[in-house]
Design a protein around this motif. Sequence first.
Motif, PDB file in Angstrom:
ATOM      1  N   PHE A 298       8.568  48.657   3.388  1.00 50.60           N
ATOM      2  CA  PHE A 298       7.798  49.695   4.558  1.00 50.60           C
ATOM      3  C   PHE A 298       6.280  49.698   3.996  1.00 50.60           C
ATOM      4  N   GLY A 299       6.063  49.717   2.690  1.00 45.70           N
ATOM      5  CA  GLY A 299       4.592  49.845   2.279  1.00 45.70           C
ATOM      6  C   GLY A 299       3.990  51.206   2.311  1.00 45.70           C
ATOM      7  N   ARG A 300       2.824  51.320   2.534  1.00 40.65           N
ATOM      8  CA  ARG A 300       2.001  52.627   2.844  1.00 40.65           C
ATOM      9  C   ARG A 300       1.171  52.698   3.768  1.00 40.65           C
ATOM     10  N   TYR A 301       0.985  53.729   4.496  1.00 36.95           N
ATOM     11  CA  TYR A 301       0.156  53.617   5.782  1.00 36.95           C
ATOM     12  C   TYR A 301      -0.698  55.116   5.366  1.00 36.95           C
ATOM     13  N   ASP A 302      -2.040  55.004   5.582  1.00 38.08           N
ATOM     14  CA  ASP A 302      -3.052  56.172   5.296  1.00 38.08           C
ATOM     15  C   ASP A 302      -3.754  56.200   6.688  1.00 38.08           C
ATOM     16  N   GLY A 303      -3.309  57.678   6.986  1.00 36.92           N
ATOM     17  CA  GLY A 303      -3.976  58.274   8.181  1.00 36.92           C
ATOM     18  C   GLY A 303      -2.954  58.310   9.370  1.00 36.92           C
ATOM     19  N   ARG A 304      -3.442  59.241  10.247  1.00 32.78           N
ATOM     20  CA  ARG A 304      -2.392  59.523  11.275  1.00 32.78           C
ATOM     21  C   ARG A 304      -2.199  58.299  11.997  1.00 32.78           C
ATOM     22  N   GLU A 305      -3.424  57.430  12.479  1.00 29.95           N
ATOM     23  CA  GLU A 305      -3.235  56.453  13.326  1.00 29.95           C
ATOM     24  C   GLU A 305      -2.435  55.239  12.977  1.00 29.95           C
ATOM     25  N   ALA A 306      -2.874  54.954  11.496  1.00 28.91           N
ATOM     26  CA  ALA A 306      -2.011  53.980  11.058  1.00 28.91           C
ATOM     27  C   ALA A 306      -0.650  54.344  10.904  1.00 28.91           C
ATOM     28  N   ILE A 307      -0.166  55.473  10.630  1.00 30.90           N
ATOM     29  CA  ILE A 307       1.459  55.983  10.796  1.00 30.90           C
ATOM     30  C   ILE A 307       1.768  55.732  12.218  1.00 30.90           C
ATOM     31  N   VAL A 308       1.115  56.282  13.102  1.00 33.90           N
ATOM     32  CA  VAL A 308       1.639  56.030  14.361  1.00 33.90           C
ATOM     33  C   VAL A 308       1.830  54.640  14.688  1.00 33.90           C
ATOM     34  N   GLU A 309       0.856  53.786  14.505  1.00 35.48           N
ATOM     35  CA  GLU A 309       0.863  52.300  14.812  1.00 35.48           C
ATOM     36  C   GLU A 309       2.192  51.718  14.005  1.00 35.48           C
ATOM     37  N   MET A 310       2.599  52.242  12.505  1.00 38.19           N
ATOM     38  CA  MET A 310       3.636  51.647  12.151  1.00 38.19           C
ATOM     39  C   MET A 310       4.926  51.878  12.829  1.00 38.19           C
ATOM     40  N   ILE A 311       4.988  53.229  13.203  1.00 37.36           N
ATOM     41  CA  ILE A 311       6.255  53.377  13.920  1.00 37.36           C
ATOM     42  C   ILE A 311       6.264  52.885  15.420  1.00 37.36           C
ATOM     43  N   ARG A 312       5.163  52.612  16.085  1.00 34.98           N
ATOM     44  CA  ARG A 312       4.959  52.067  17.514  1.00 34.98           C
ATOM     45  C   ARG A 312       5.524  50.496  17.253  1.00 34.98           C
ATOM     46  N   SER A 313       5.419  50.007  16.057  1.00 37.03           N
ATOM     47  CA  SER A 313       5.689  48.626  15.793  1.00 37.03           C
ATOM     48  C   SER A 313       7.360  48.359  15.849  1.00 37.03           C
ATOM     49  N   TYR A 314       8.104  49.747  15.655  1.00 39.26           N
ATOM     50  CA  TYR A 314       9.506  49.477  16.083  1.00 39.26           C
ATOM     51  C   TYR A 314      10.121  49.736  17.358  1.00 39.26           C
ATOM     52  N   CYS A 315       8.996  49.763  18.256  1.00 41.47           N
ATOM     53  CA  CYS A 315       9.628  49.880  19.535  1.00 41.47           C
ATOM     54  C   CYS A 315       8.934  49.153  20.702  1.00 41.47           C
ATOM     55  N   LEU A 316       7.677  48.600  20.191  1.00 48.80           N
ATOM     56  CA  LEU A 316       6.860  47.843  21.355  1.00 48.80           C
ATOM     57  C   LEU A 316       6.498  46.708  20.504  1.00 48.80           C
ATOM     58  N   PRO A 317       6.299  45.472  21.103  1.00 46.41           N
ATOM     59  CA  PRO A 317       6.937  45.174  22.501  1.00 46.41           C
ATOM     60  C   PRO A 317       8.120  45.386  22.820  1.00 46.41           C
ATOM     61  N   LYS A 318       8.976  45.229  21.958  1.00 43.17           N
ATOM     62  CA  LYS A 318      10.484  45.276  22.331  1.00 43.17           C
ATOM     63  C   LYS A 318      11.182  46.327  21.094  1.00 43.17           C
ATOM     64  N   PRO A 319      12.073  46.896  21.489  1.00 42.97           N
ATOM     65  CA  PRO A 319      12.613  47.876  20.627  1.00 42.97           C
ATOM     66  C   PRO A 319      13.589  47.056  19.513  1.00 42.97           C
TER      67      PRO A 319
END
Length: 175
Positions: free
Chosen positions: A62-83
């Motif tokens: 998983f690595g490390r994500y710094d900042g709210r936006e980076a965390i949301v983008e990491m989680i977004r990668s699990y569902c977009l463009p496809k789940p």
Amino acid sequence: MSDAALLARVEALEGERAIRQLVARYFRICDDLGPDTPFAELGELFTPNAIWEGKGRYAKAFGRYDGREAIVEMIRSYCLPKPHFAMTAHFLTAENISLHGAEGTGEWMMLQTSDYNDGRADLRSAHLTIQCQNDGGIWRISHFRTLNLFSRRVERWSDVAEIPVPQPSQTDPPA
């Protein structure tokens, strides 16, 4: 017991409850990732400078994500463009929450069951350490750490087979 001591105990209980609800909301969102995921709400669960990181085997995965936006983008990668997940469910236990003023730390043991859209499935366990901060009366995650304990491939979790249940015997009276 003094009024001040009683008030401090009530505030501690309310803080623990708020952290418990915060973590539960995070995992409810993660268990239903898809095009309708409320990413703005997800982001609001974290402080602006929050850290999300994997430890042990999860550091590489998983690595490390710094900042709210980076965390949301990491989680977004699990569902977009496809789940990524066909189904995932997180189960938390062995909770331990401690508060120190406007900061709190919770520890949980987590079990995760997942079916992936590529046909794989697995069972995982992790130790979670989640630090939170009270931001103007709203508790938010400031540091999320997940340490993998084990991971095992399994067959798919759900299928169309009948669910076995006991059948009444011929001699049983009708209910």
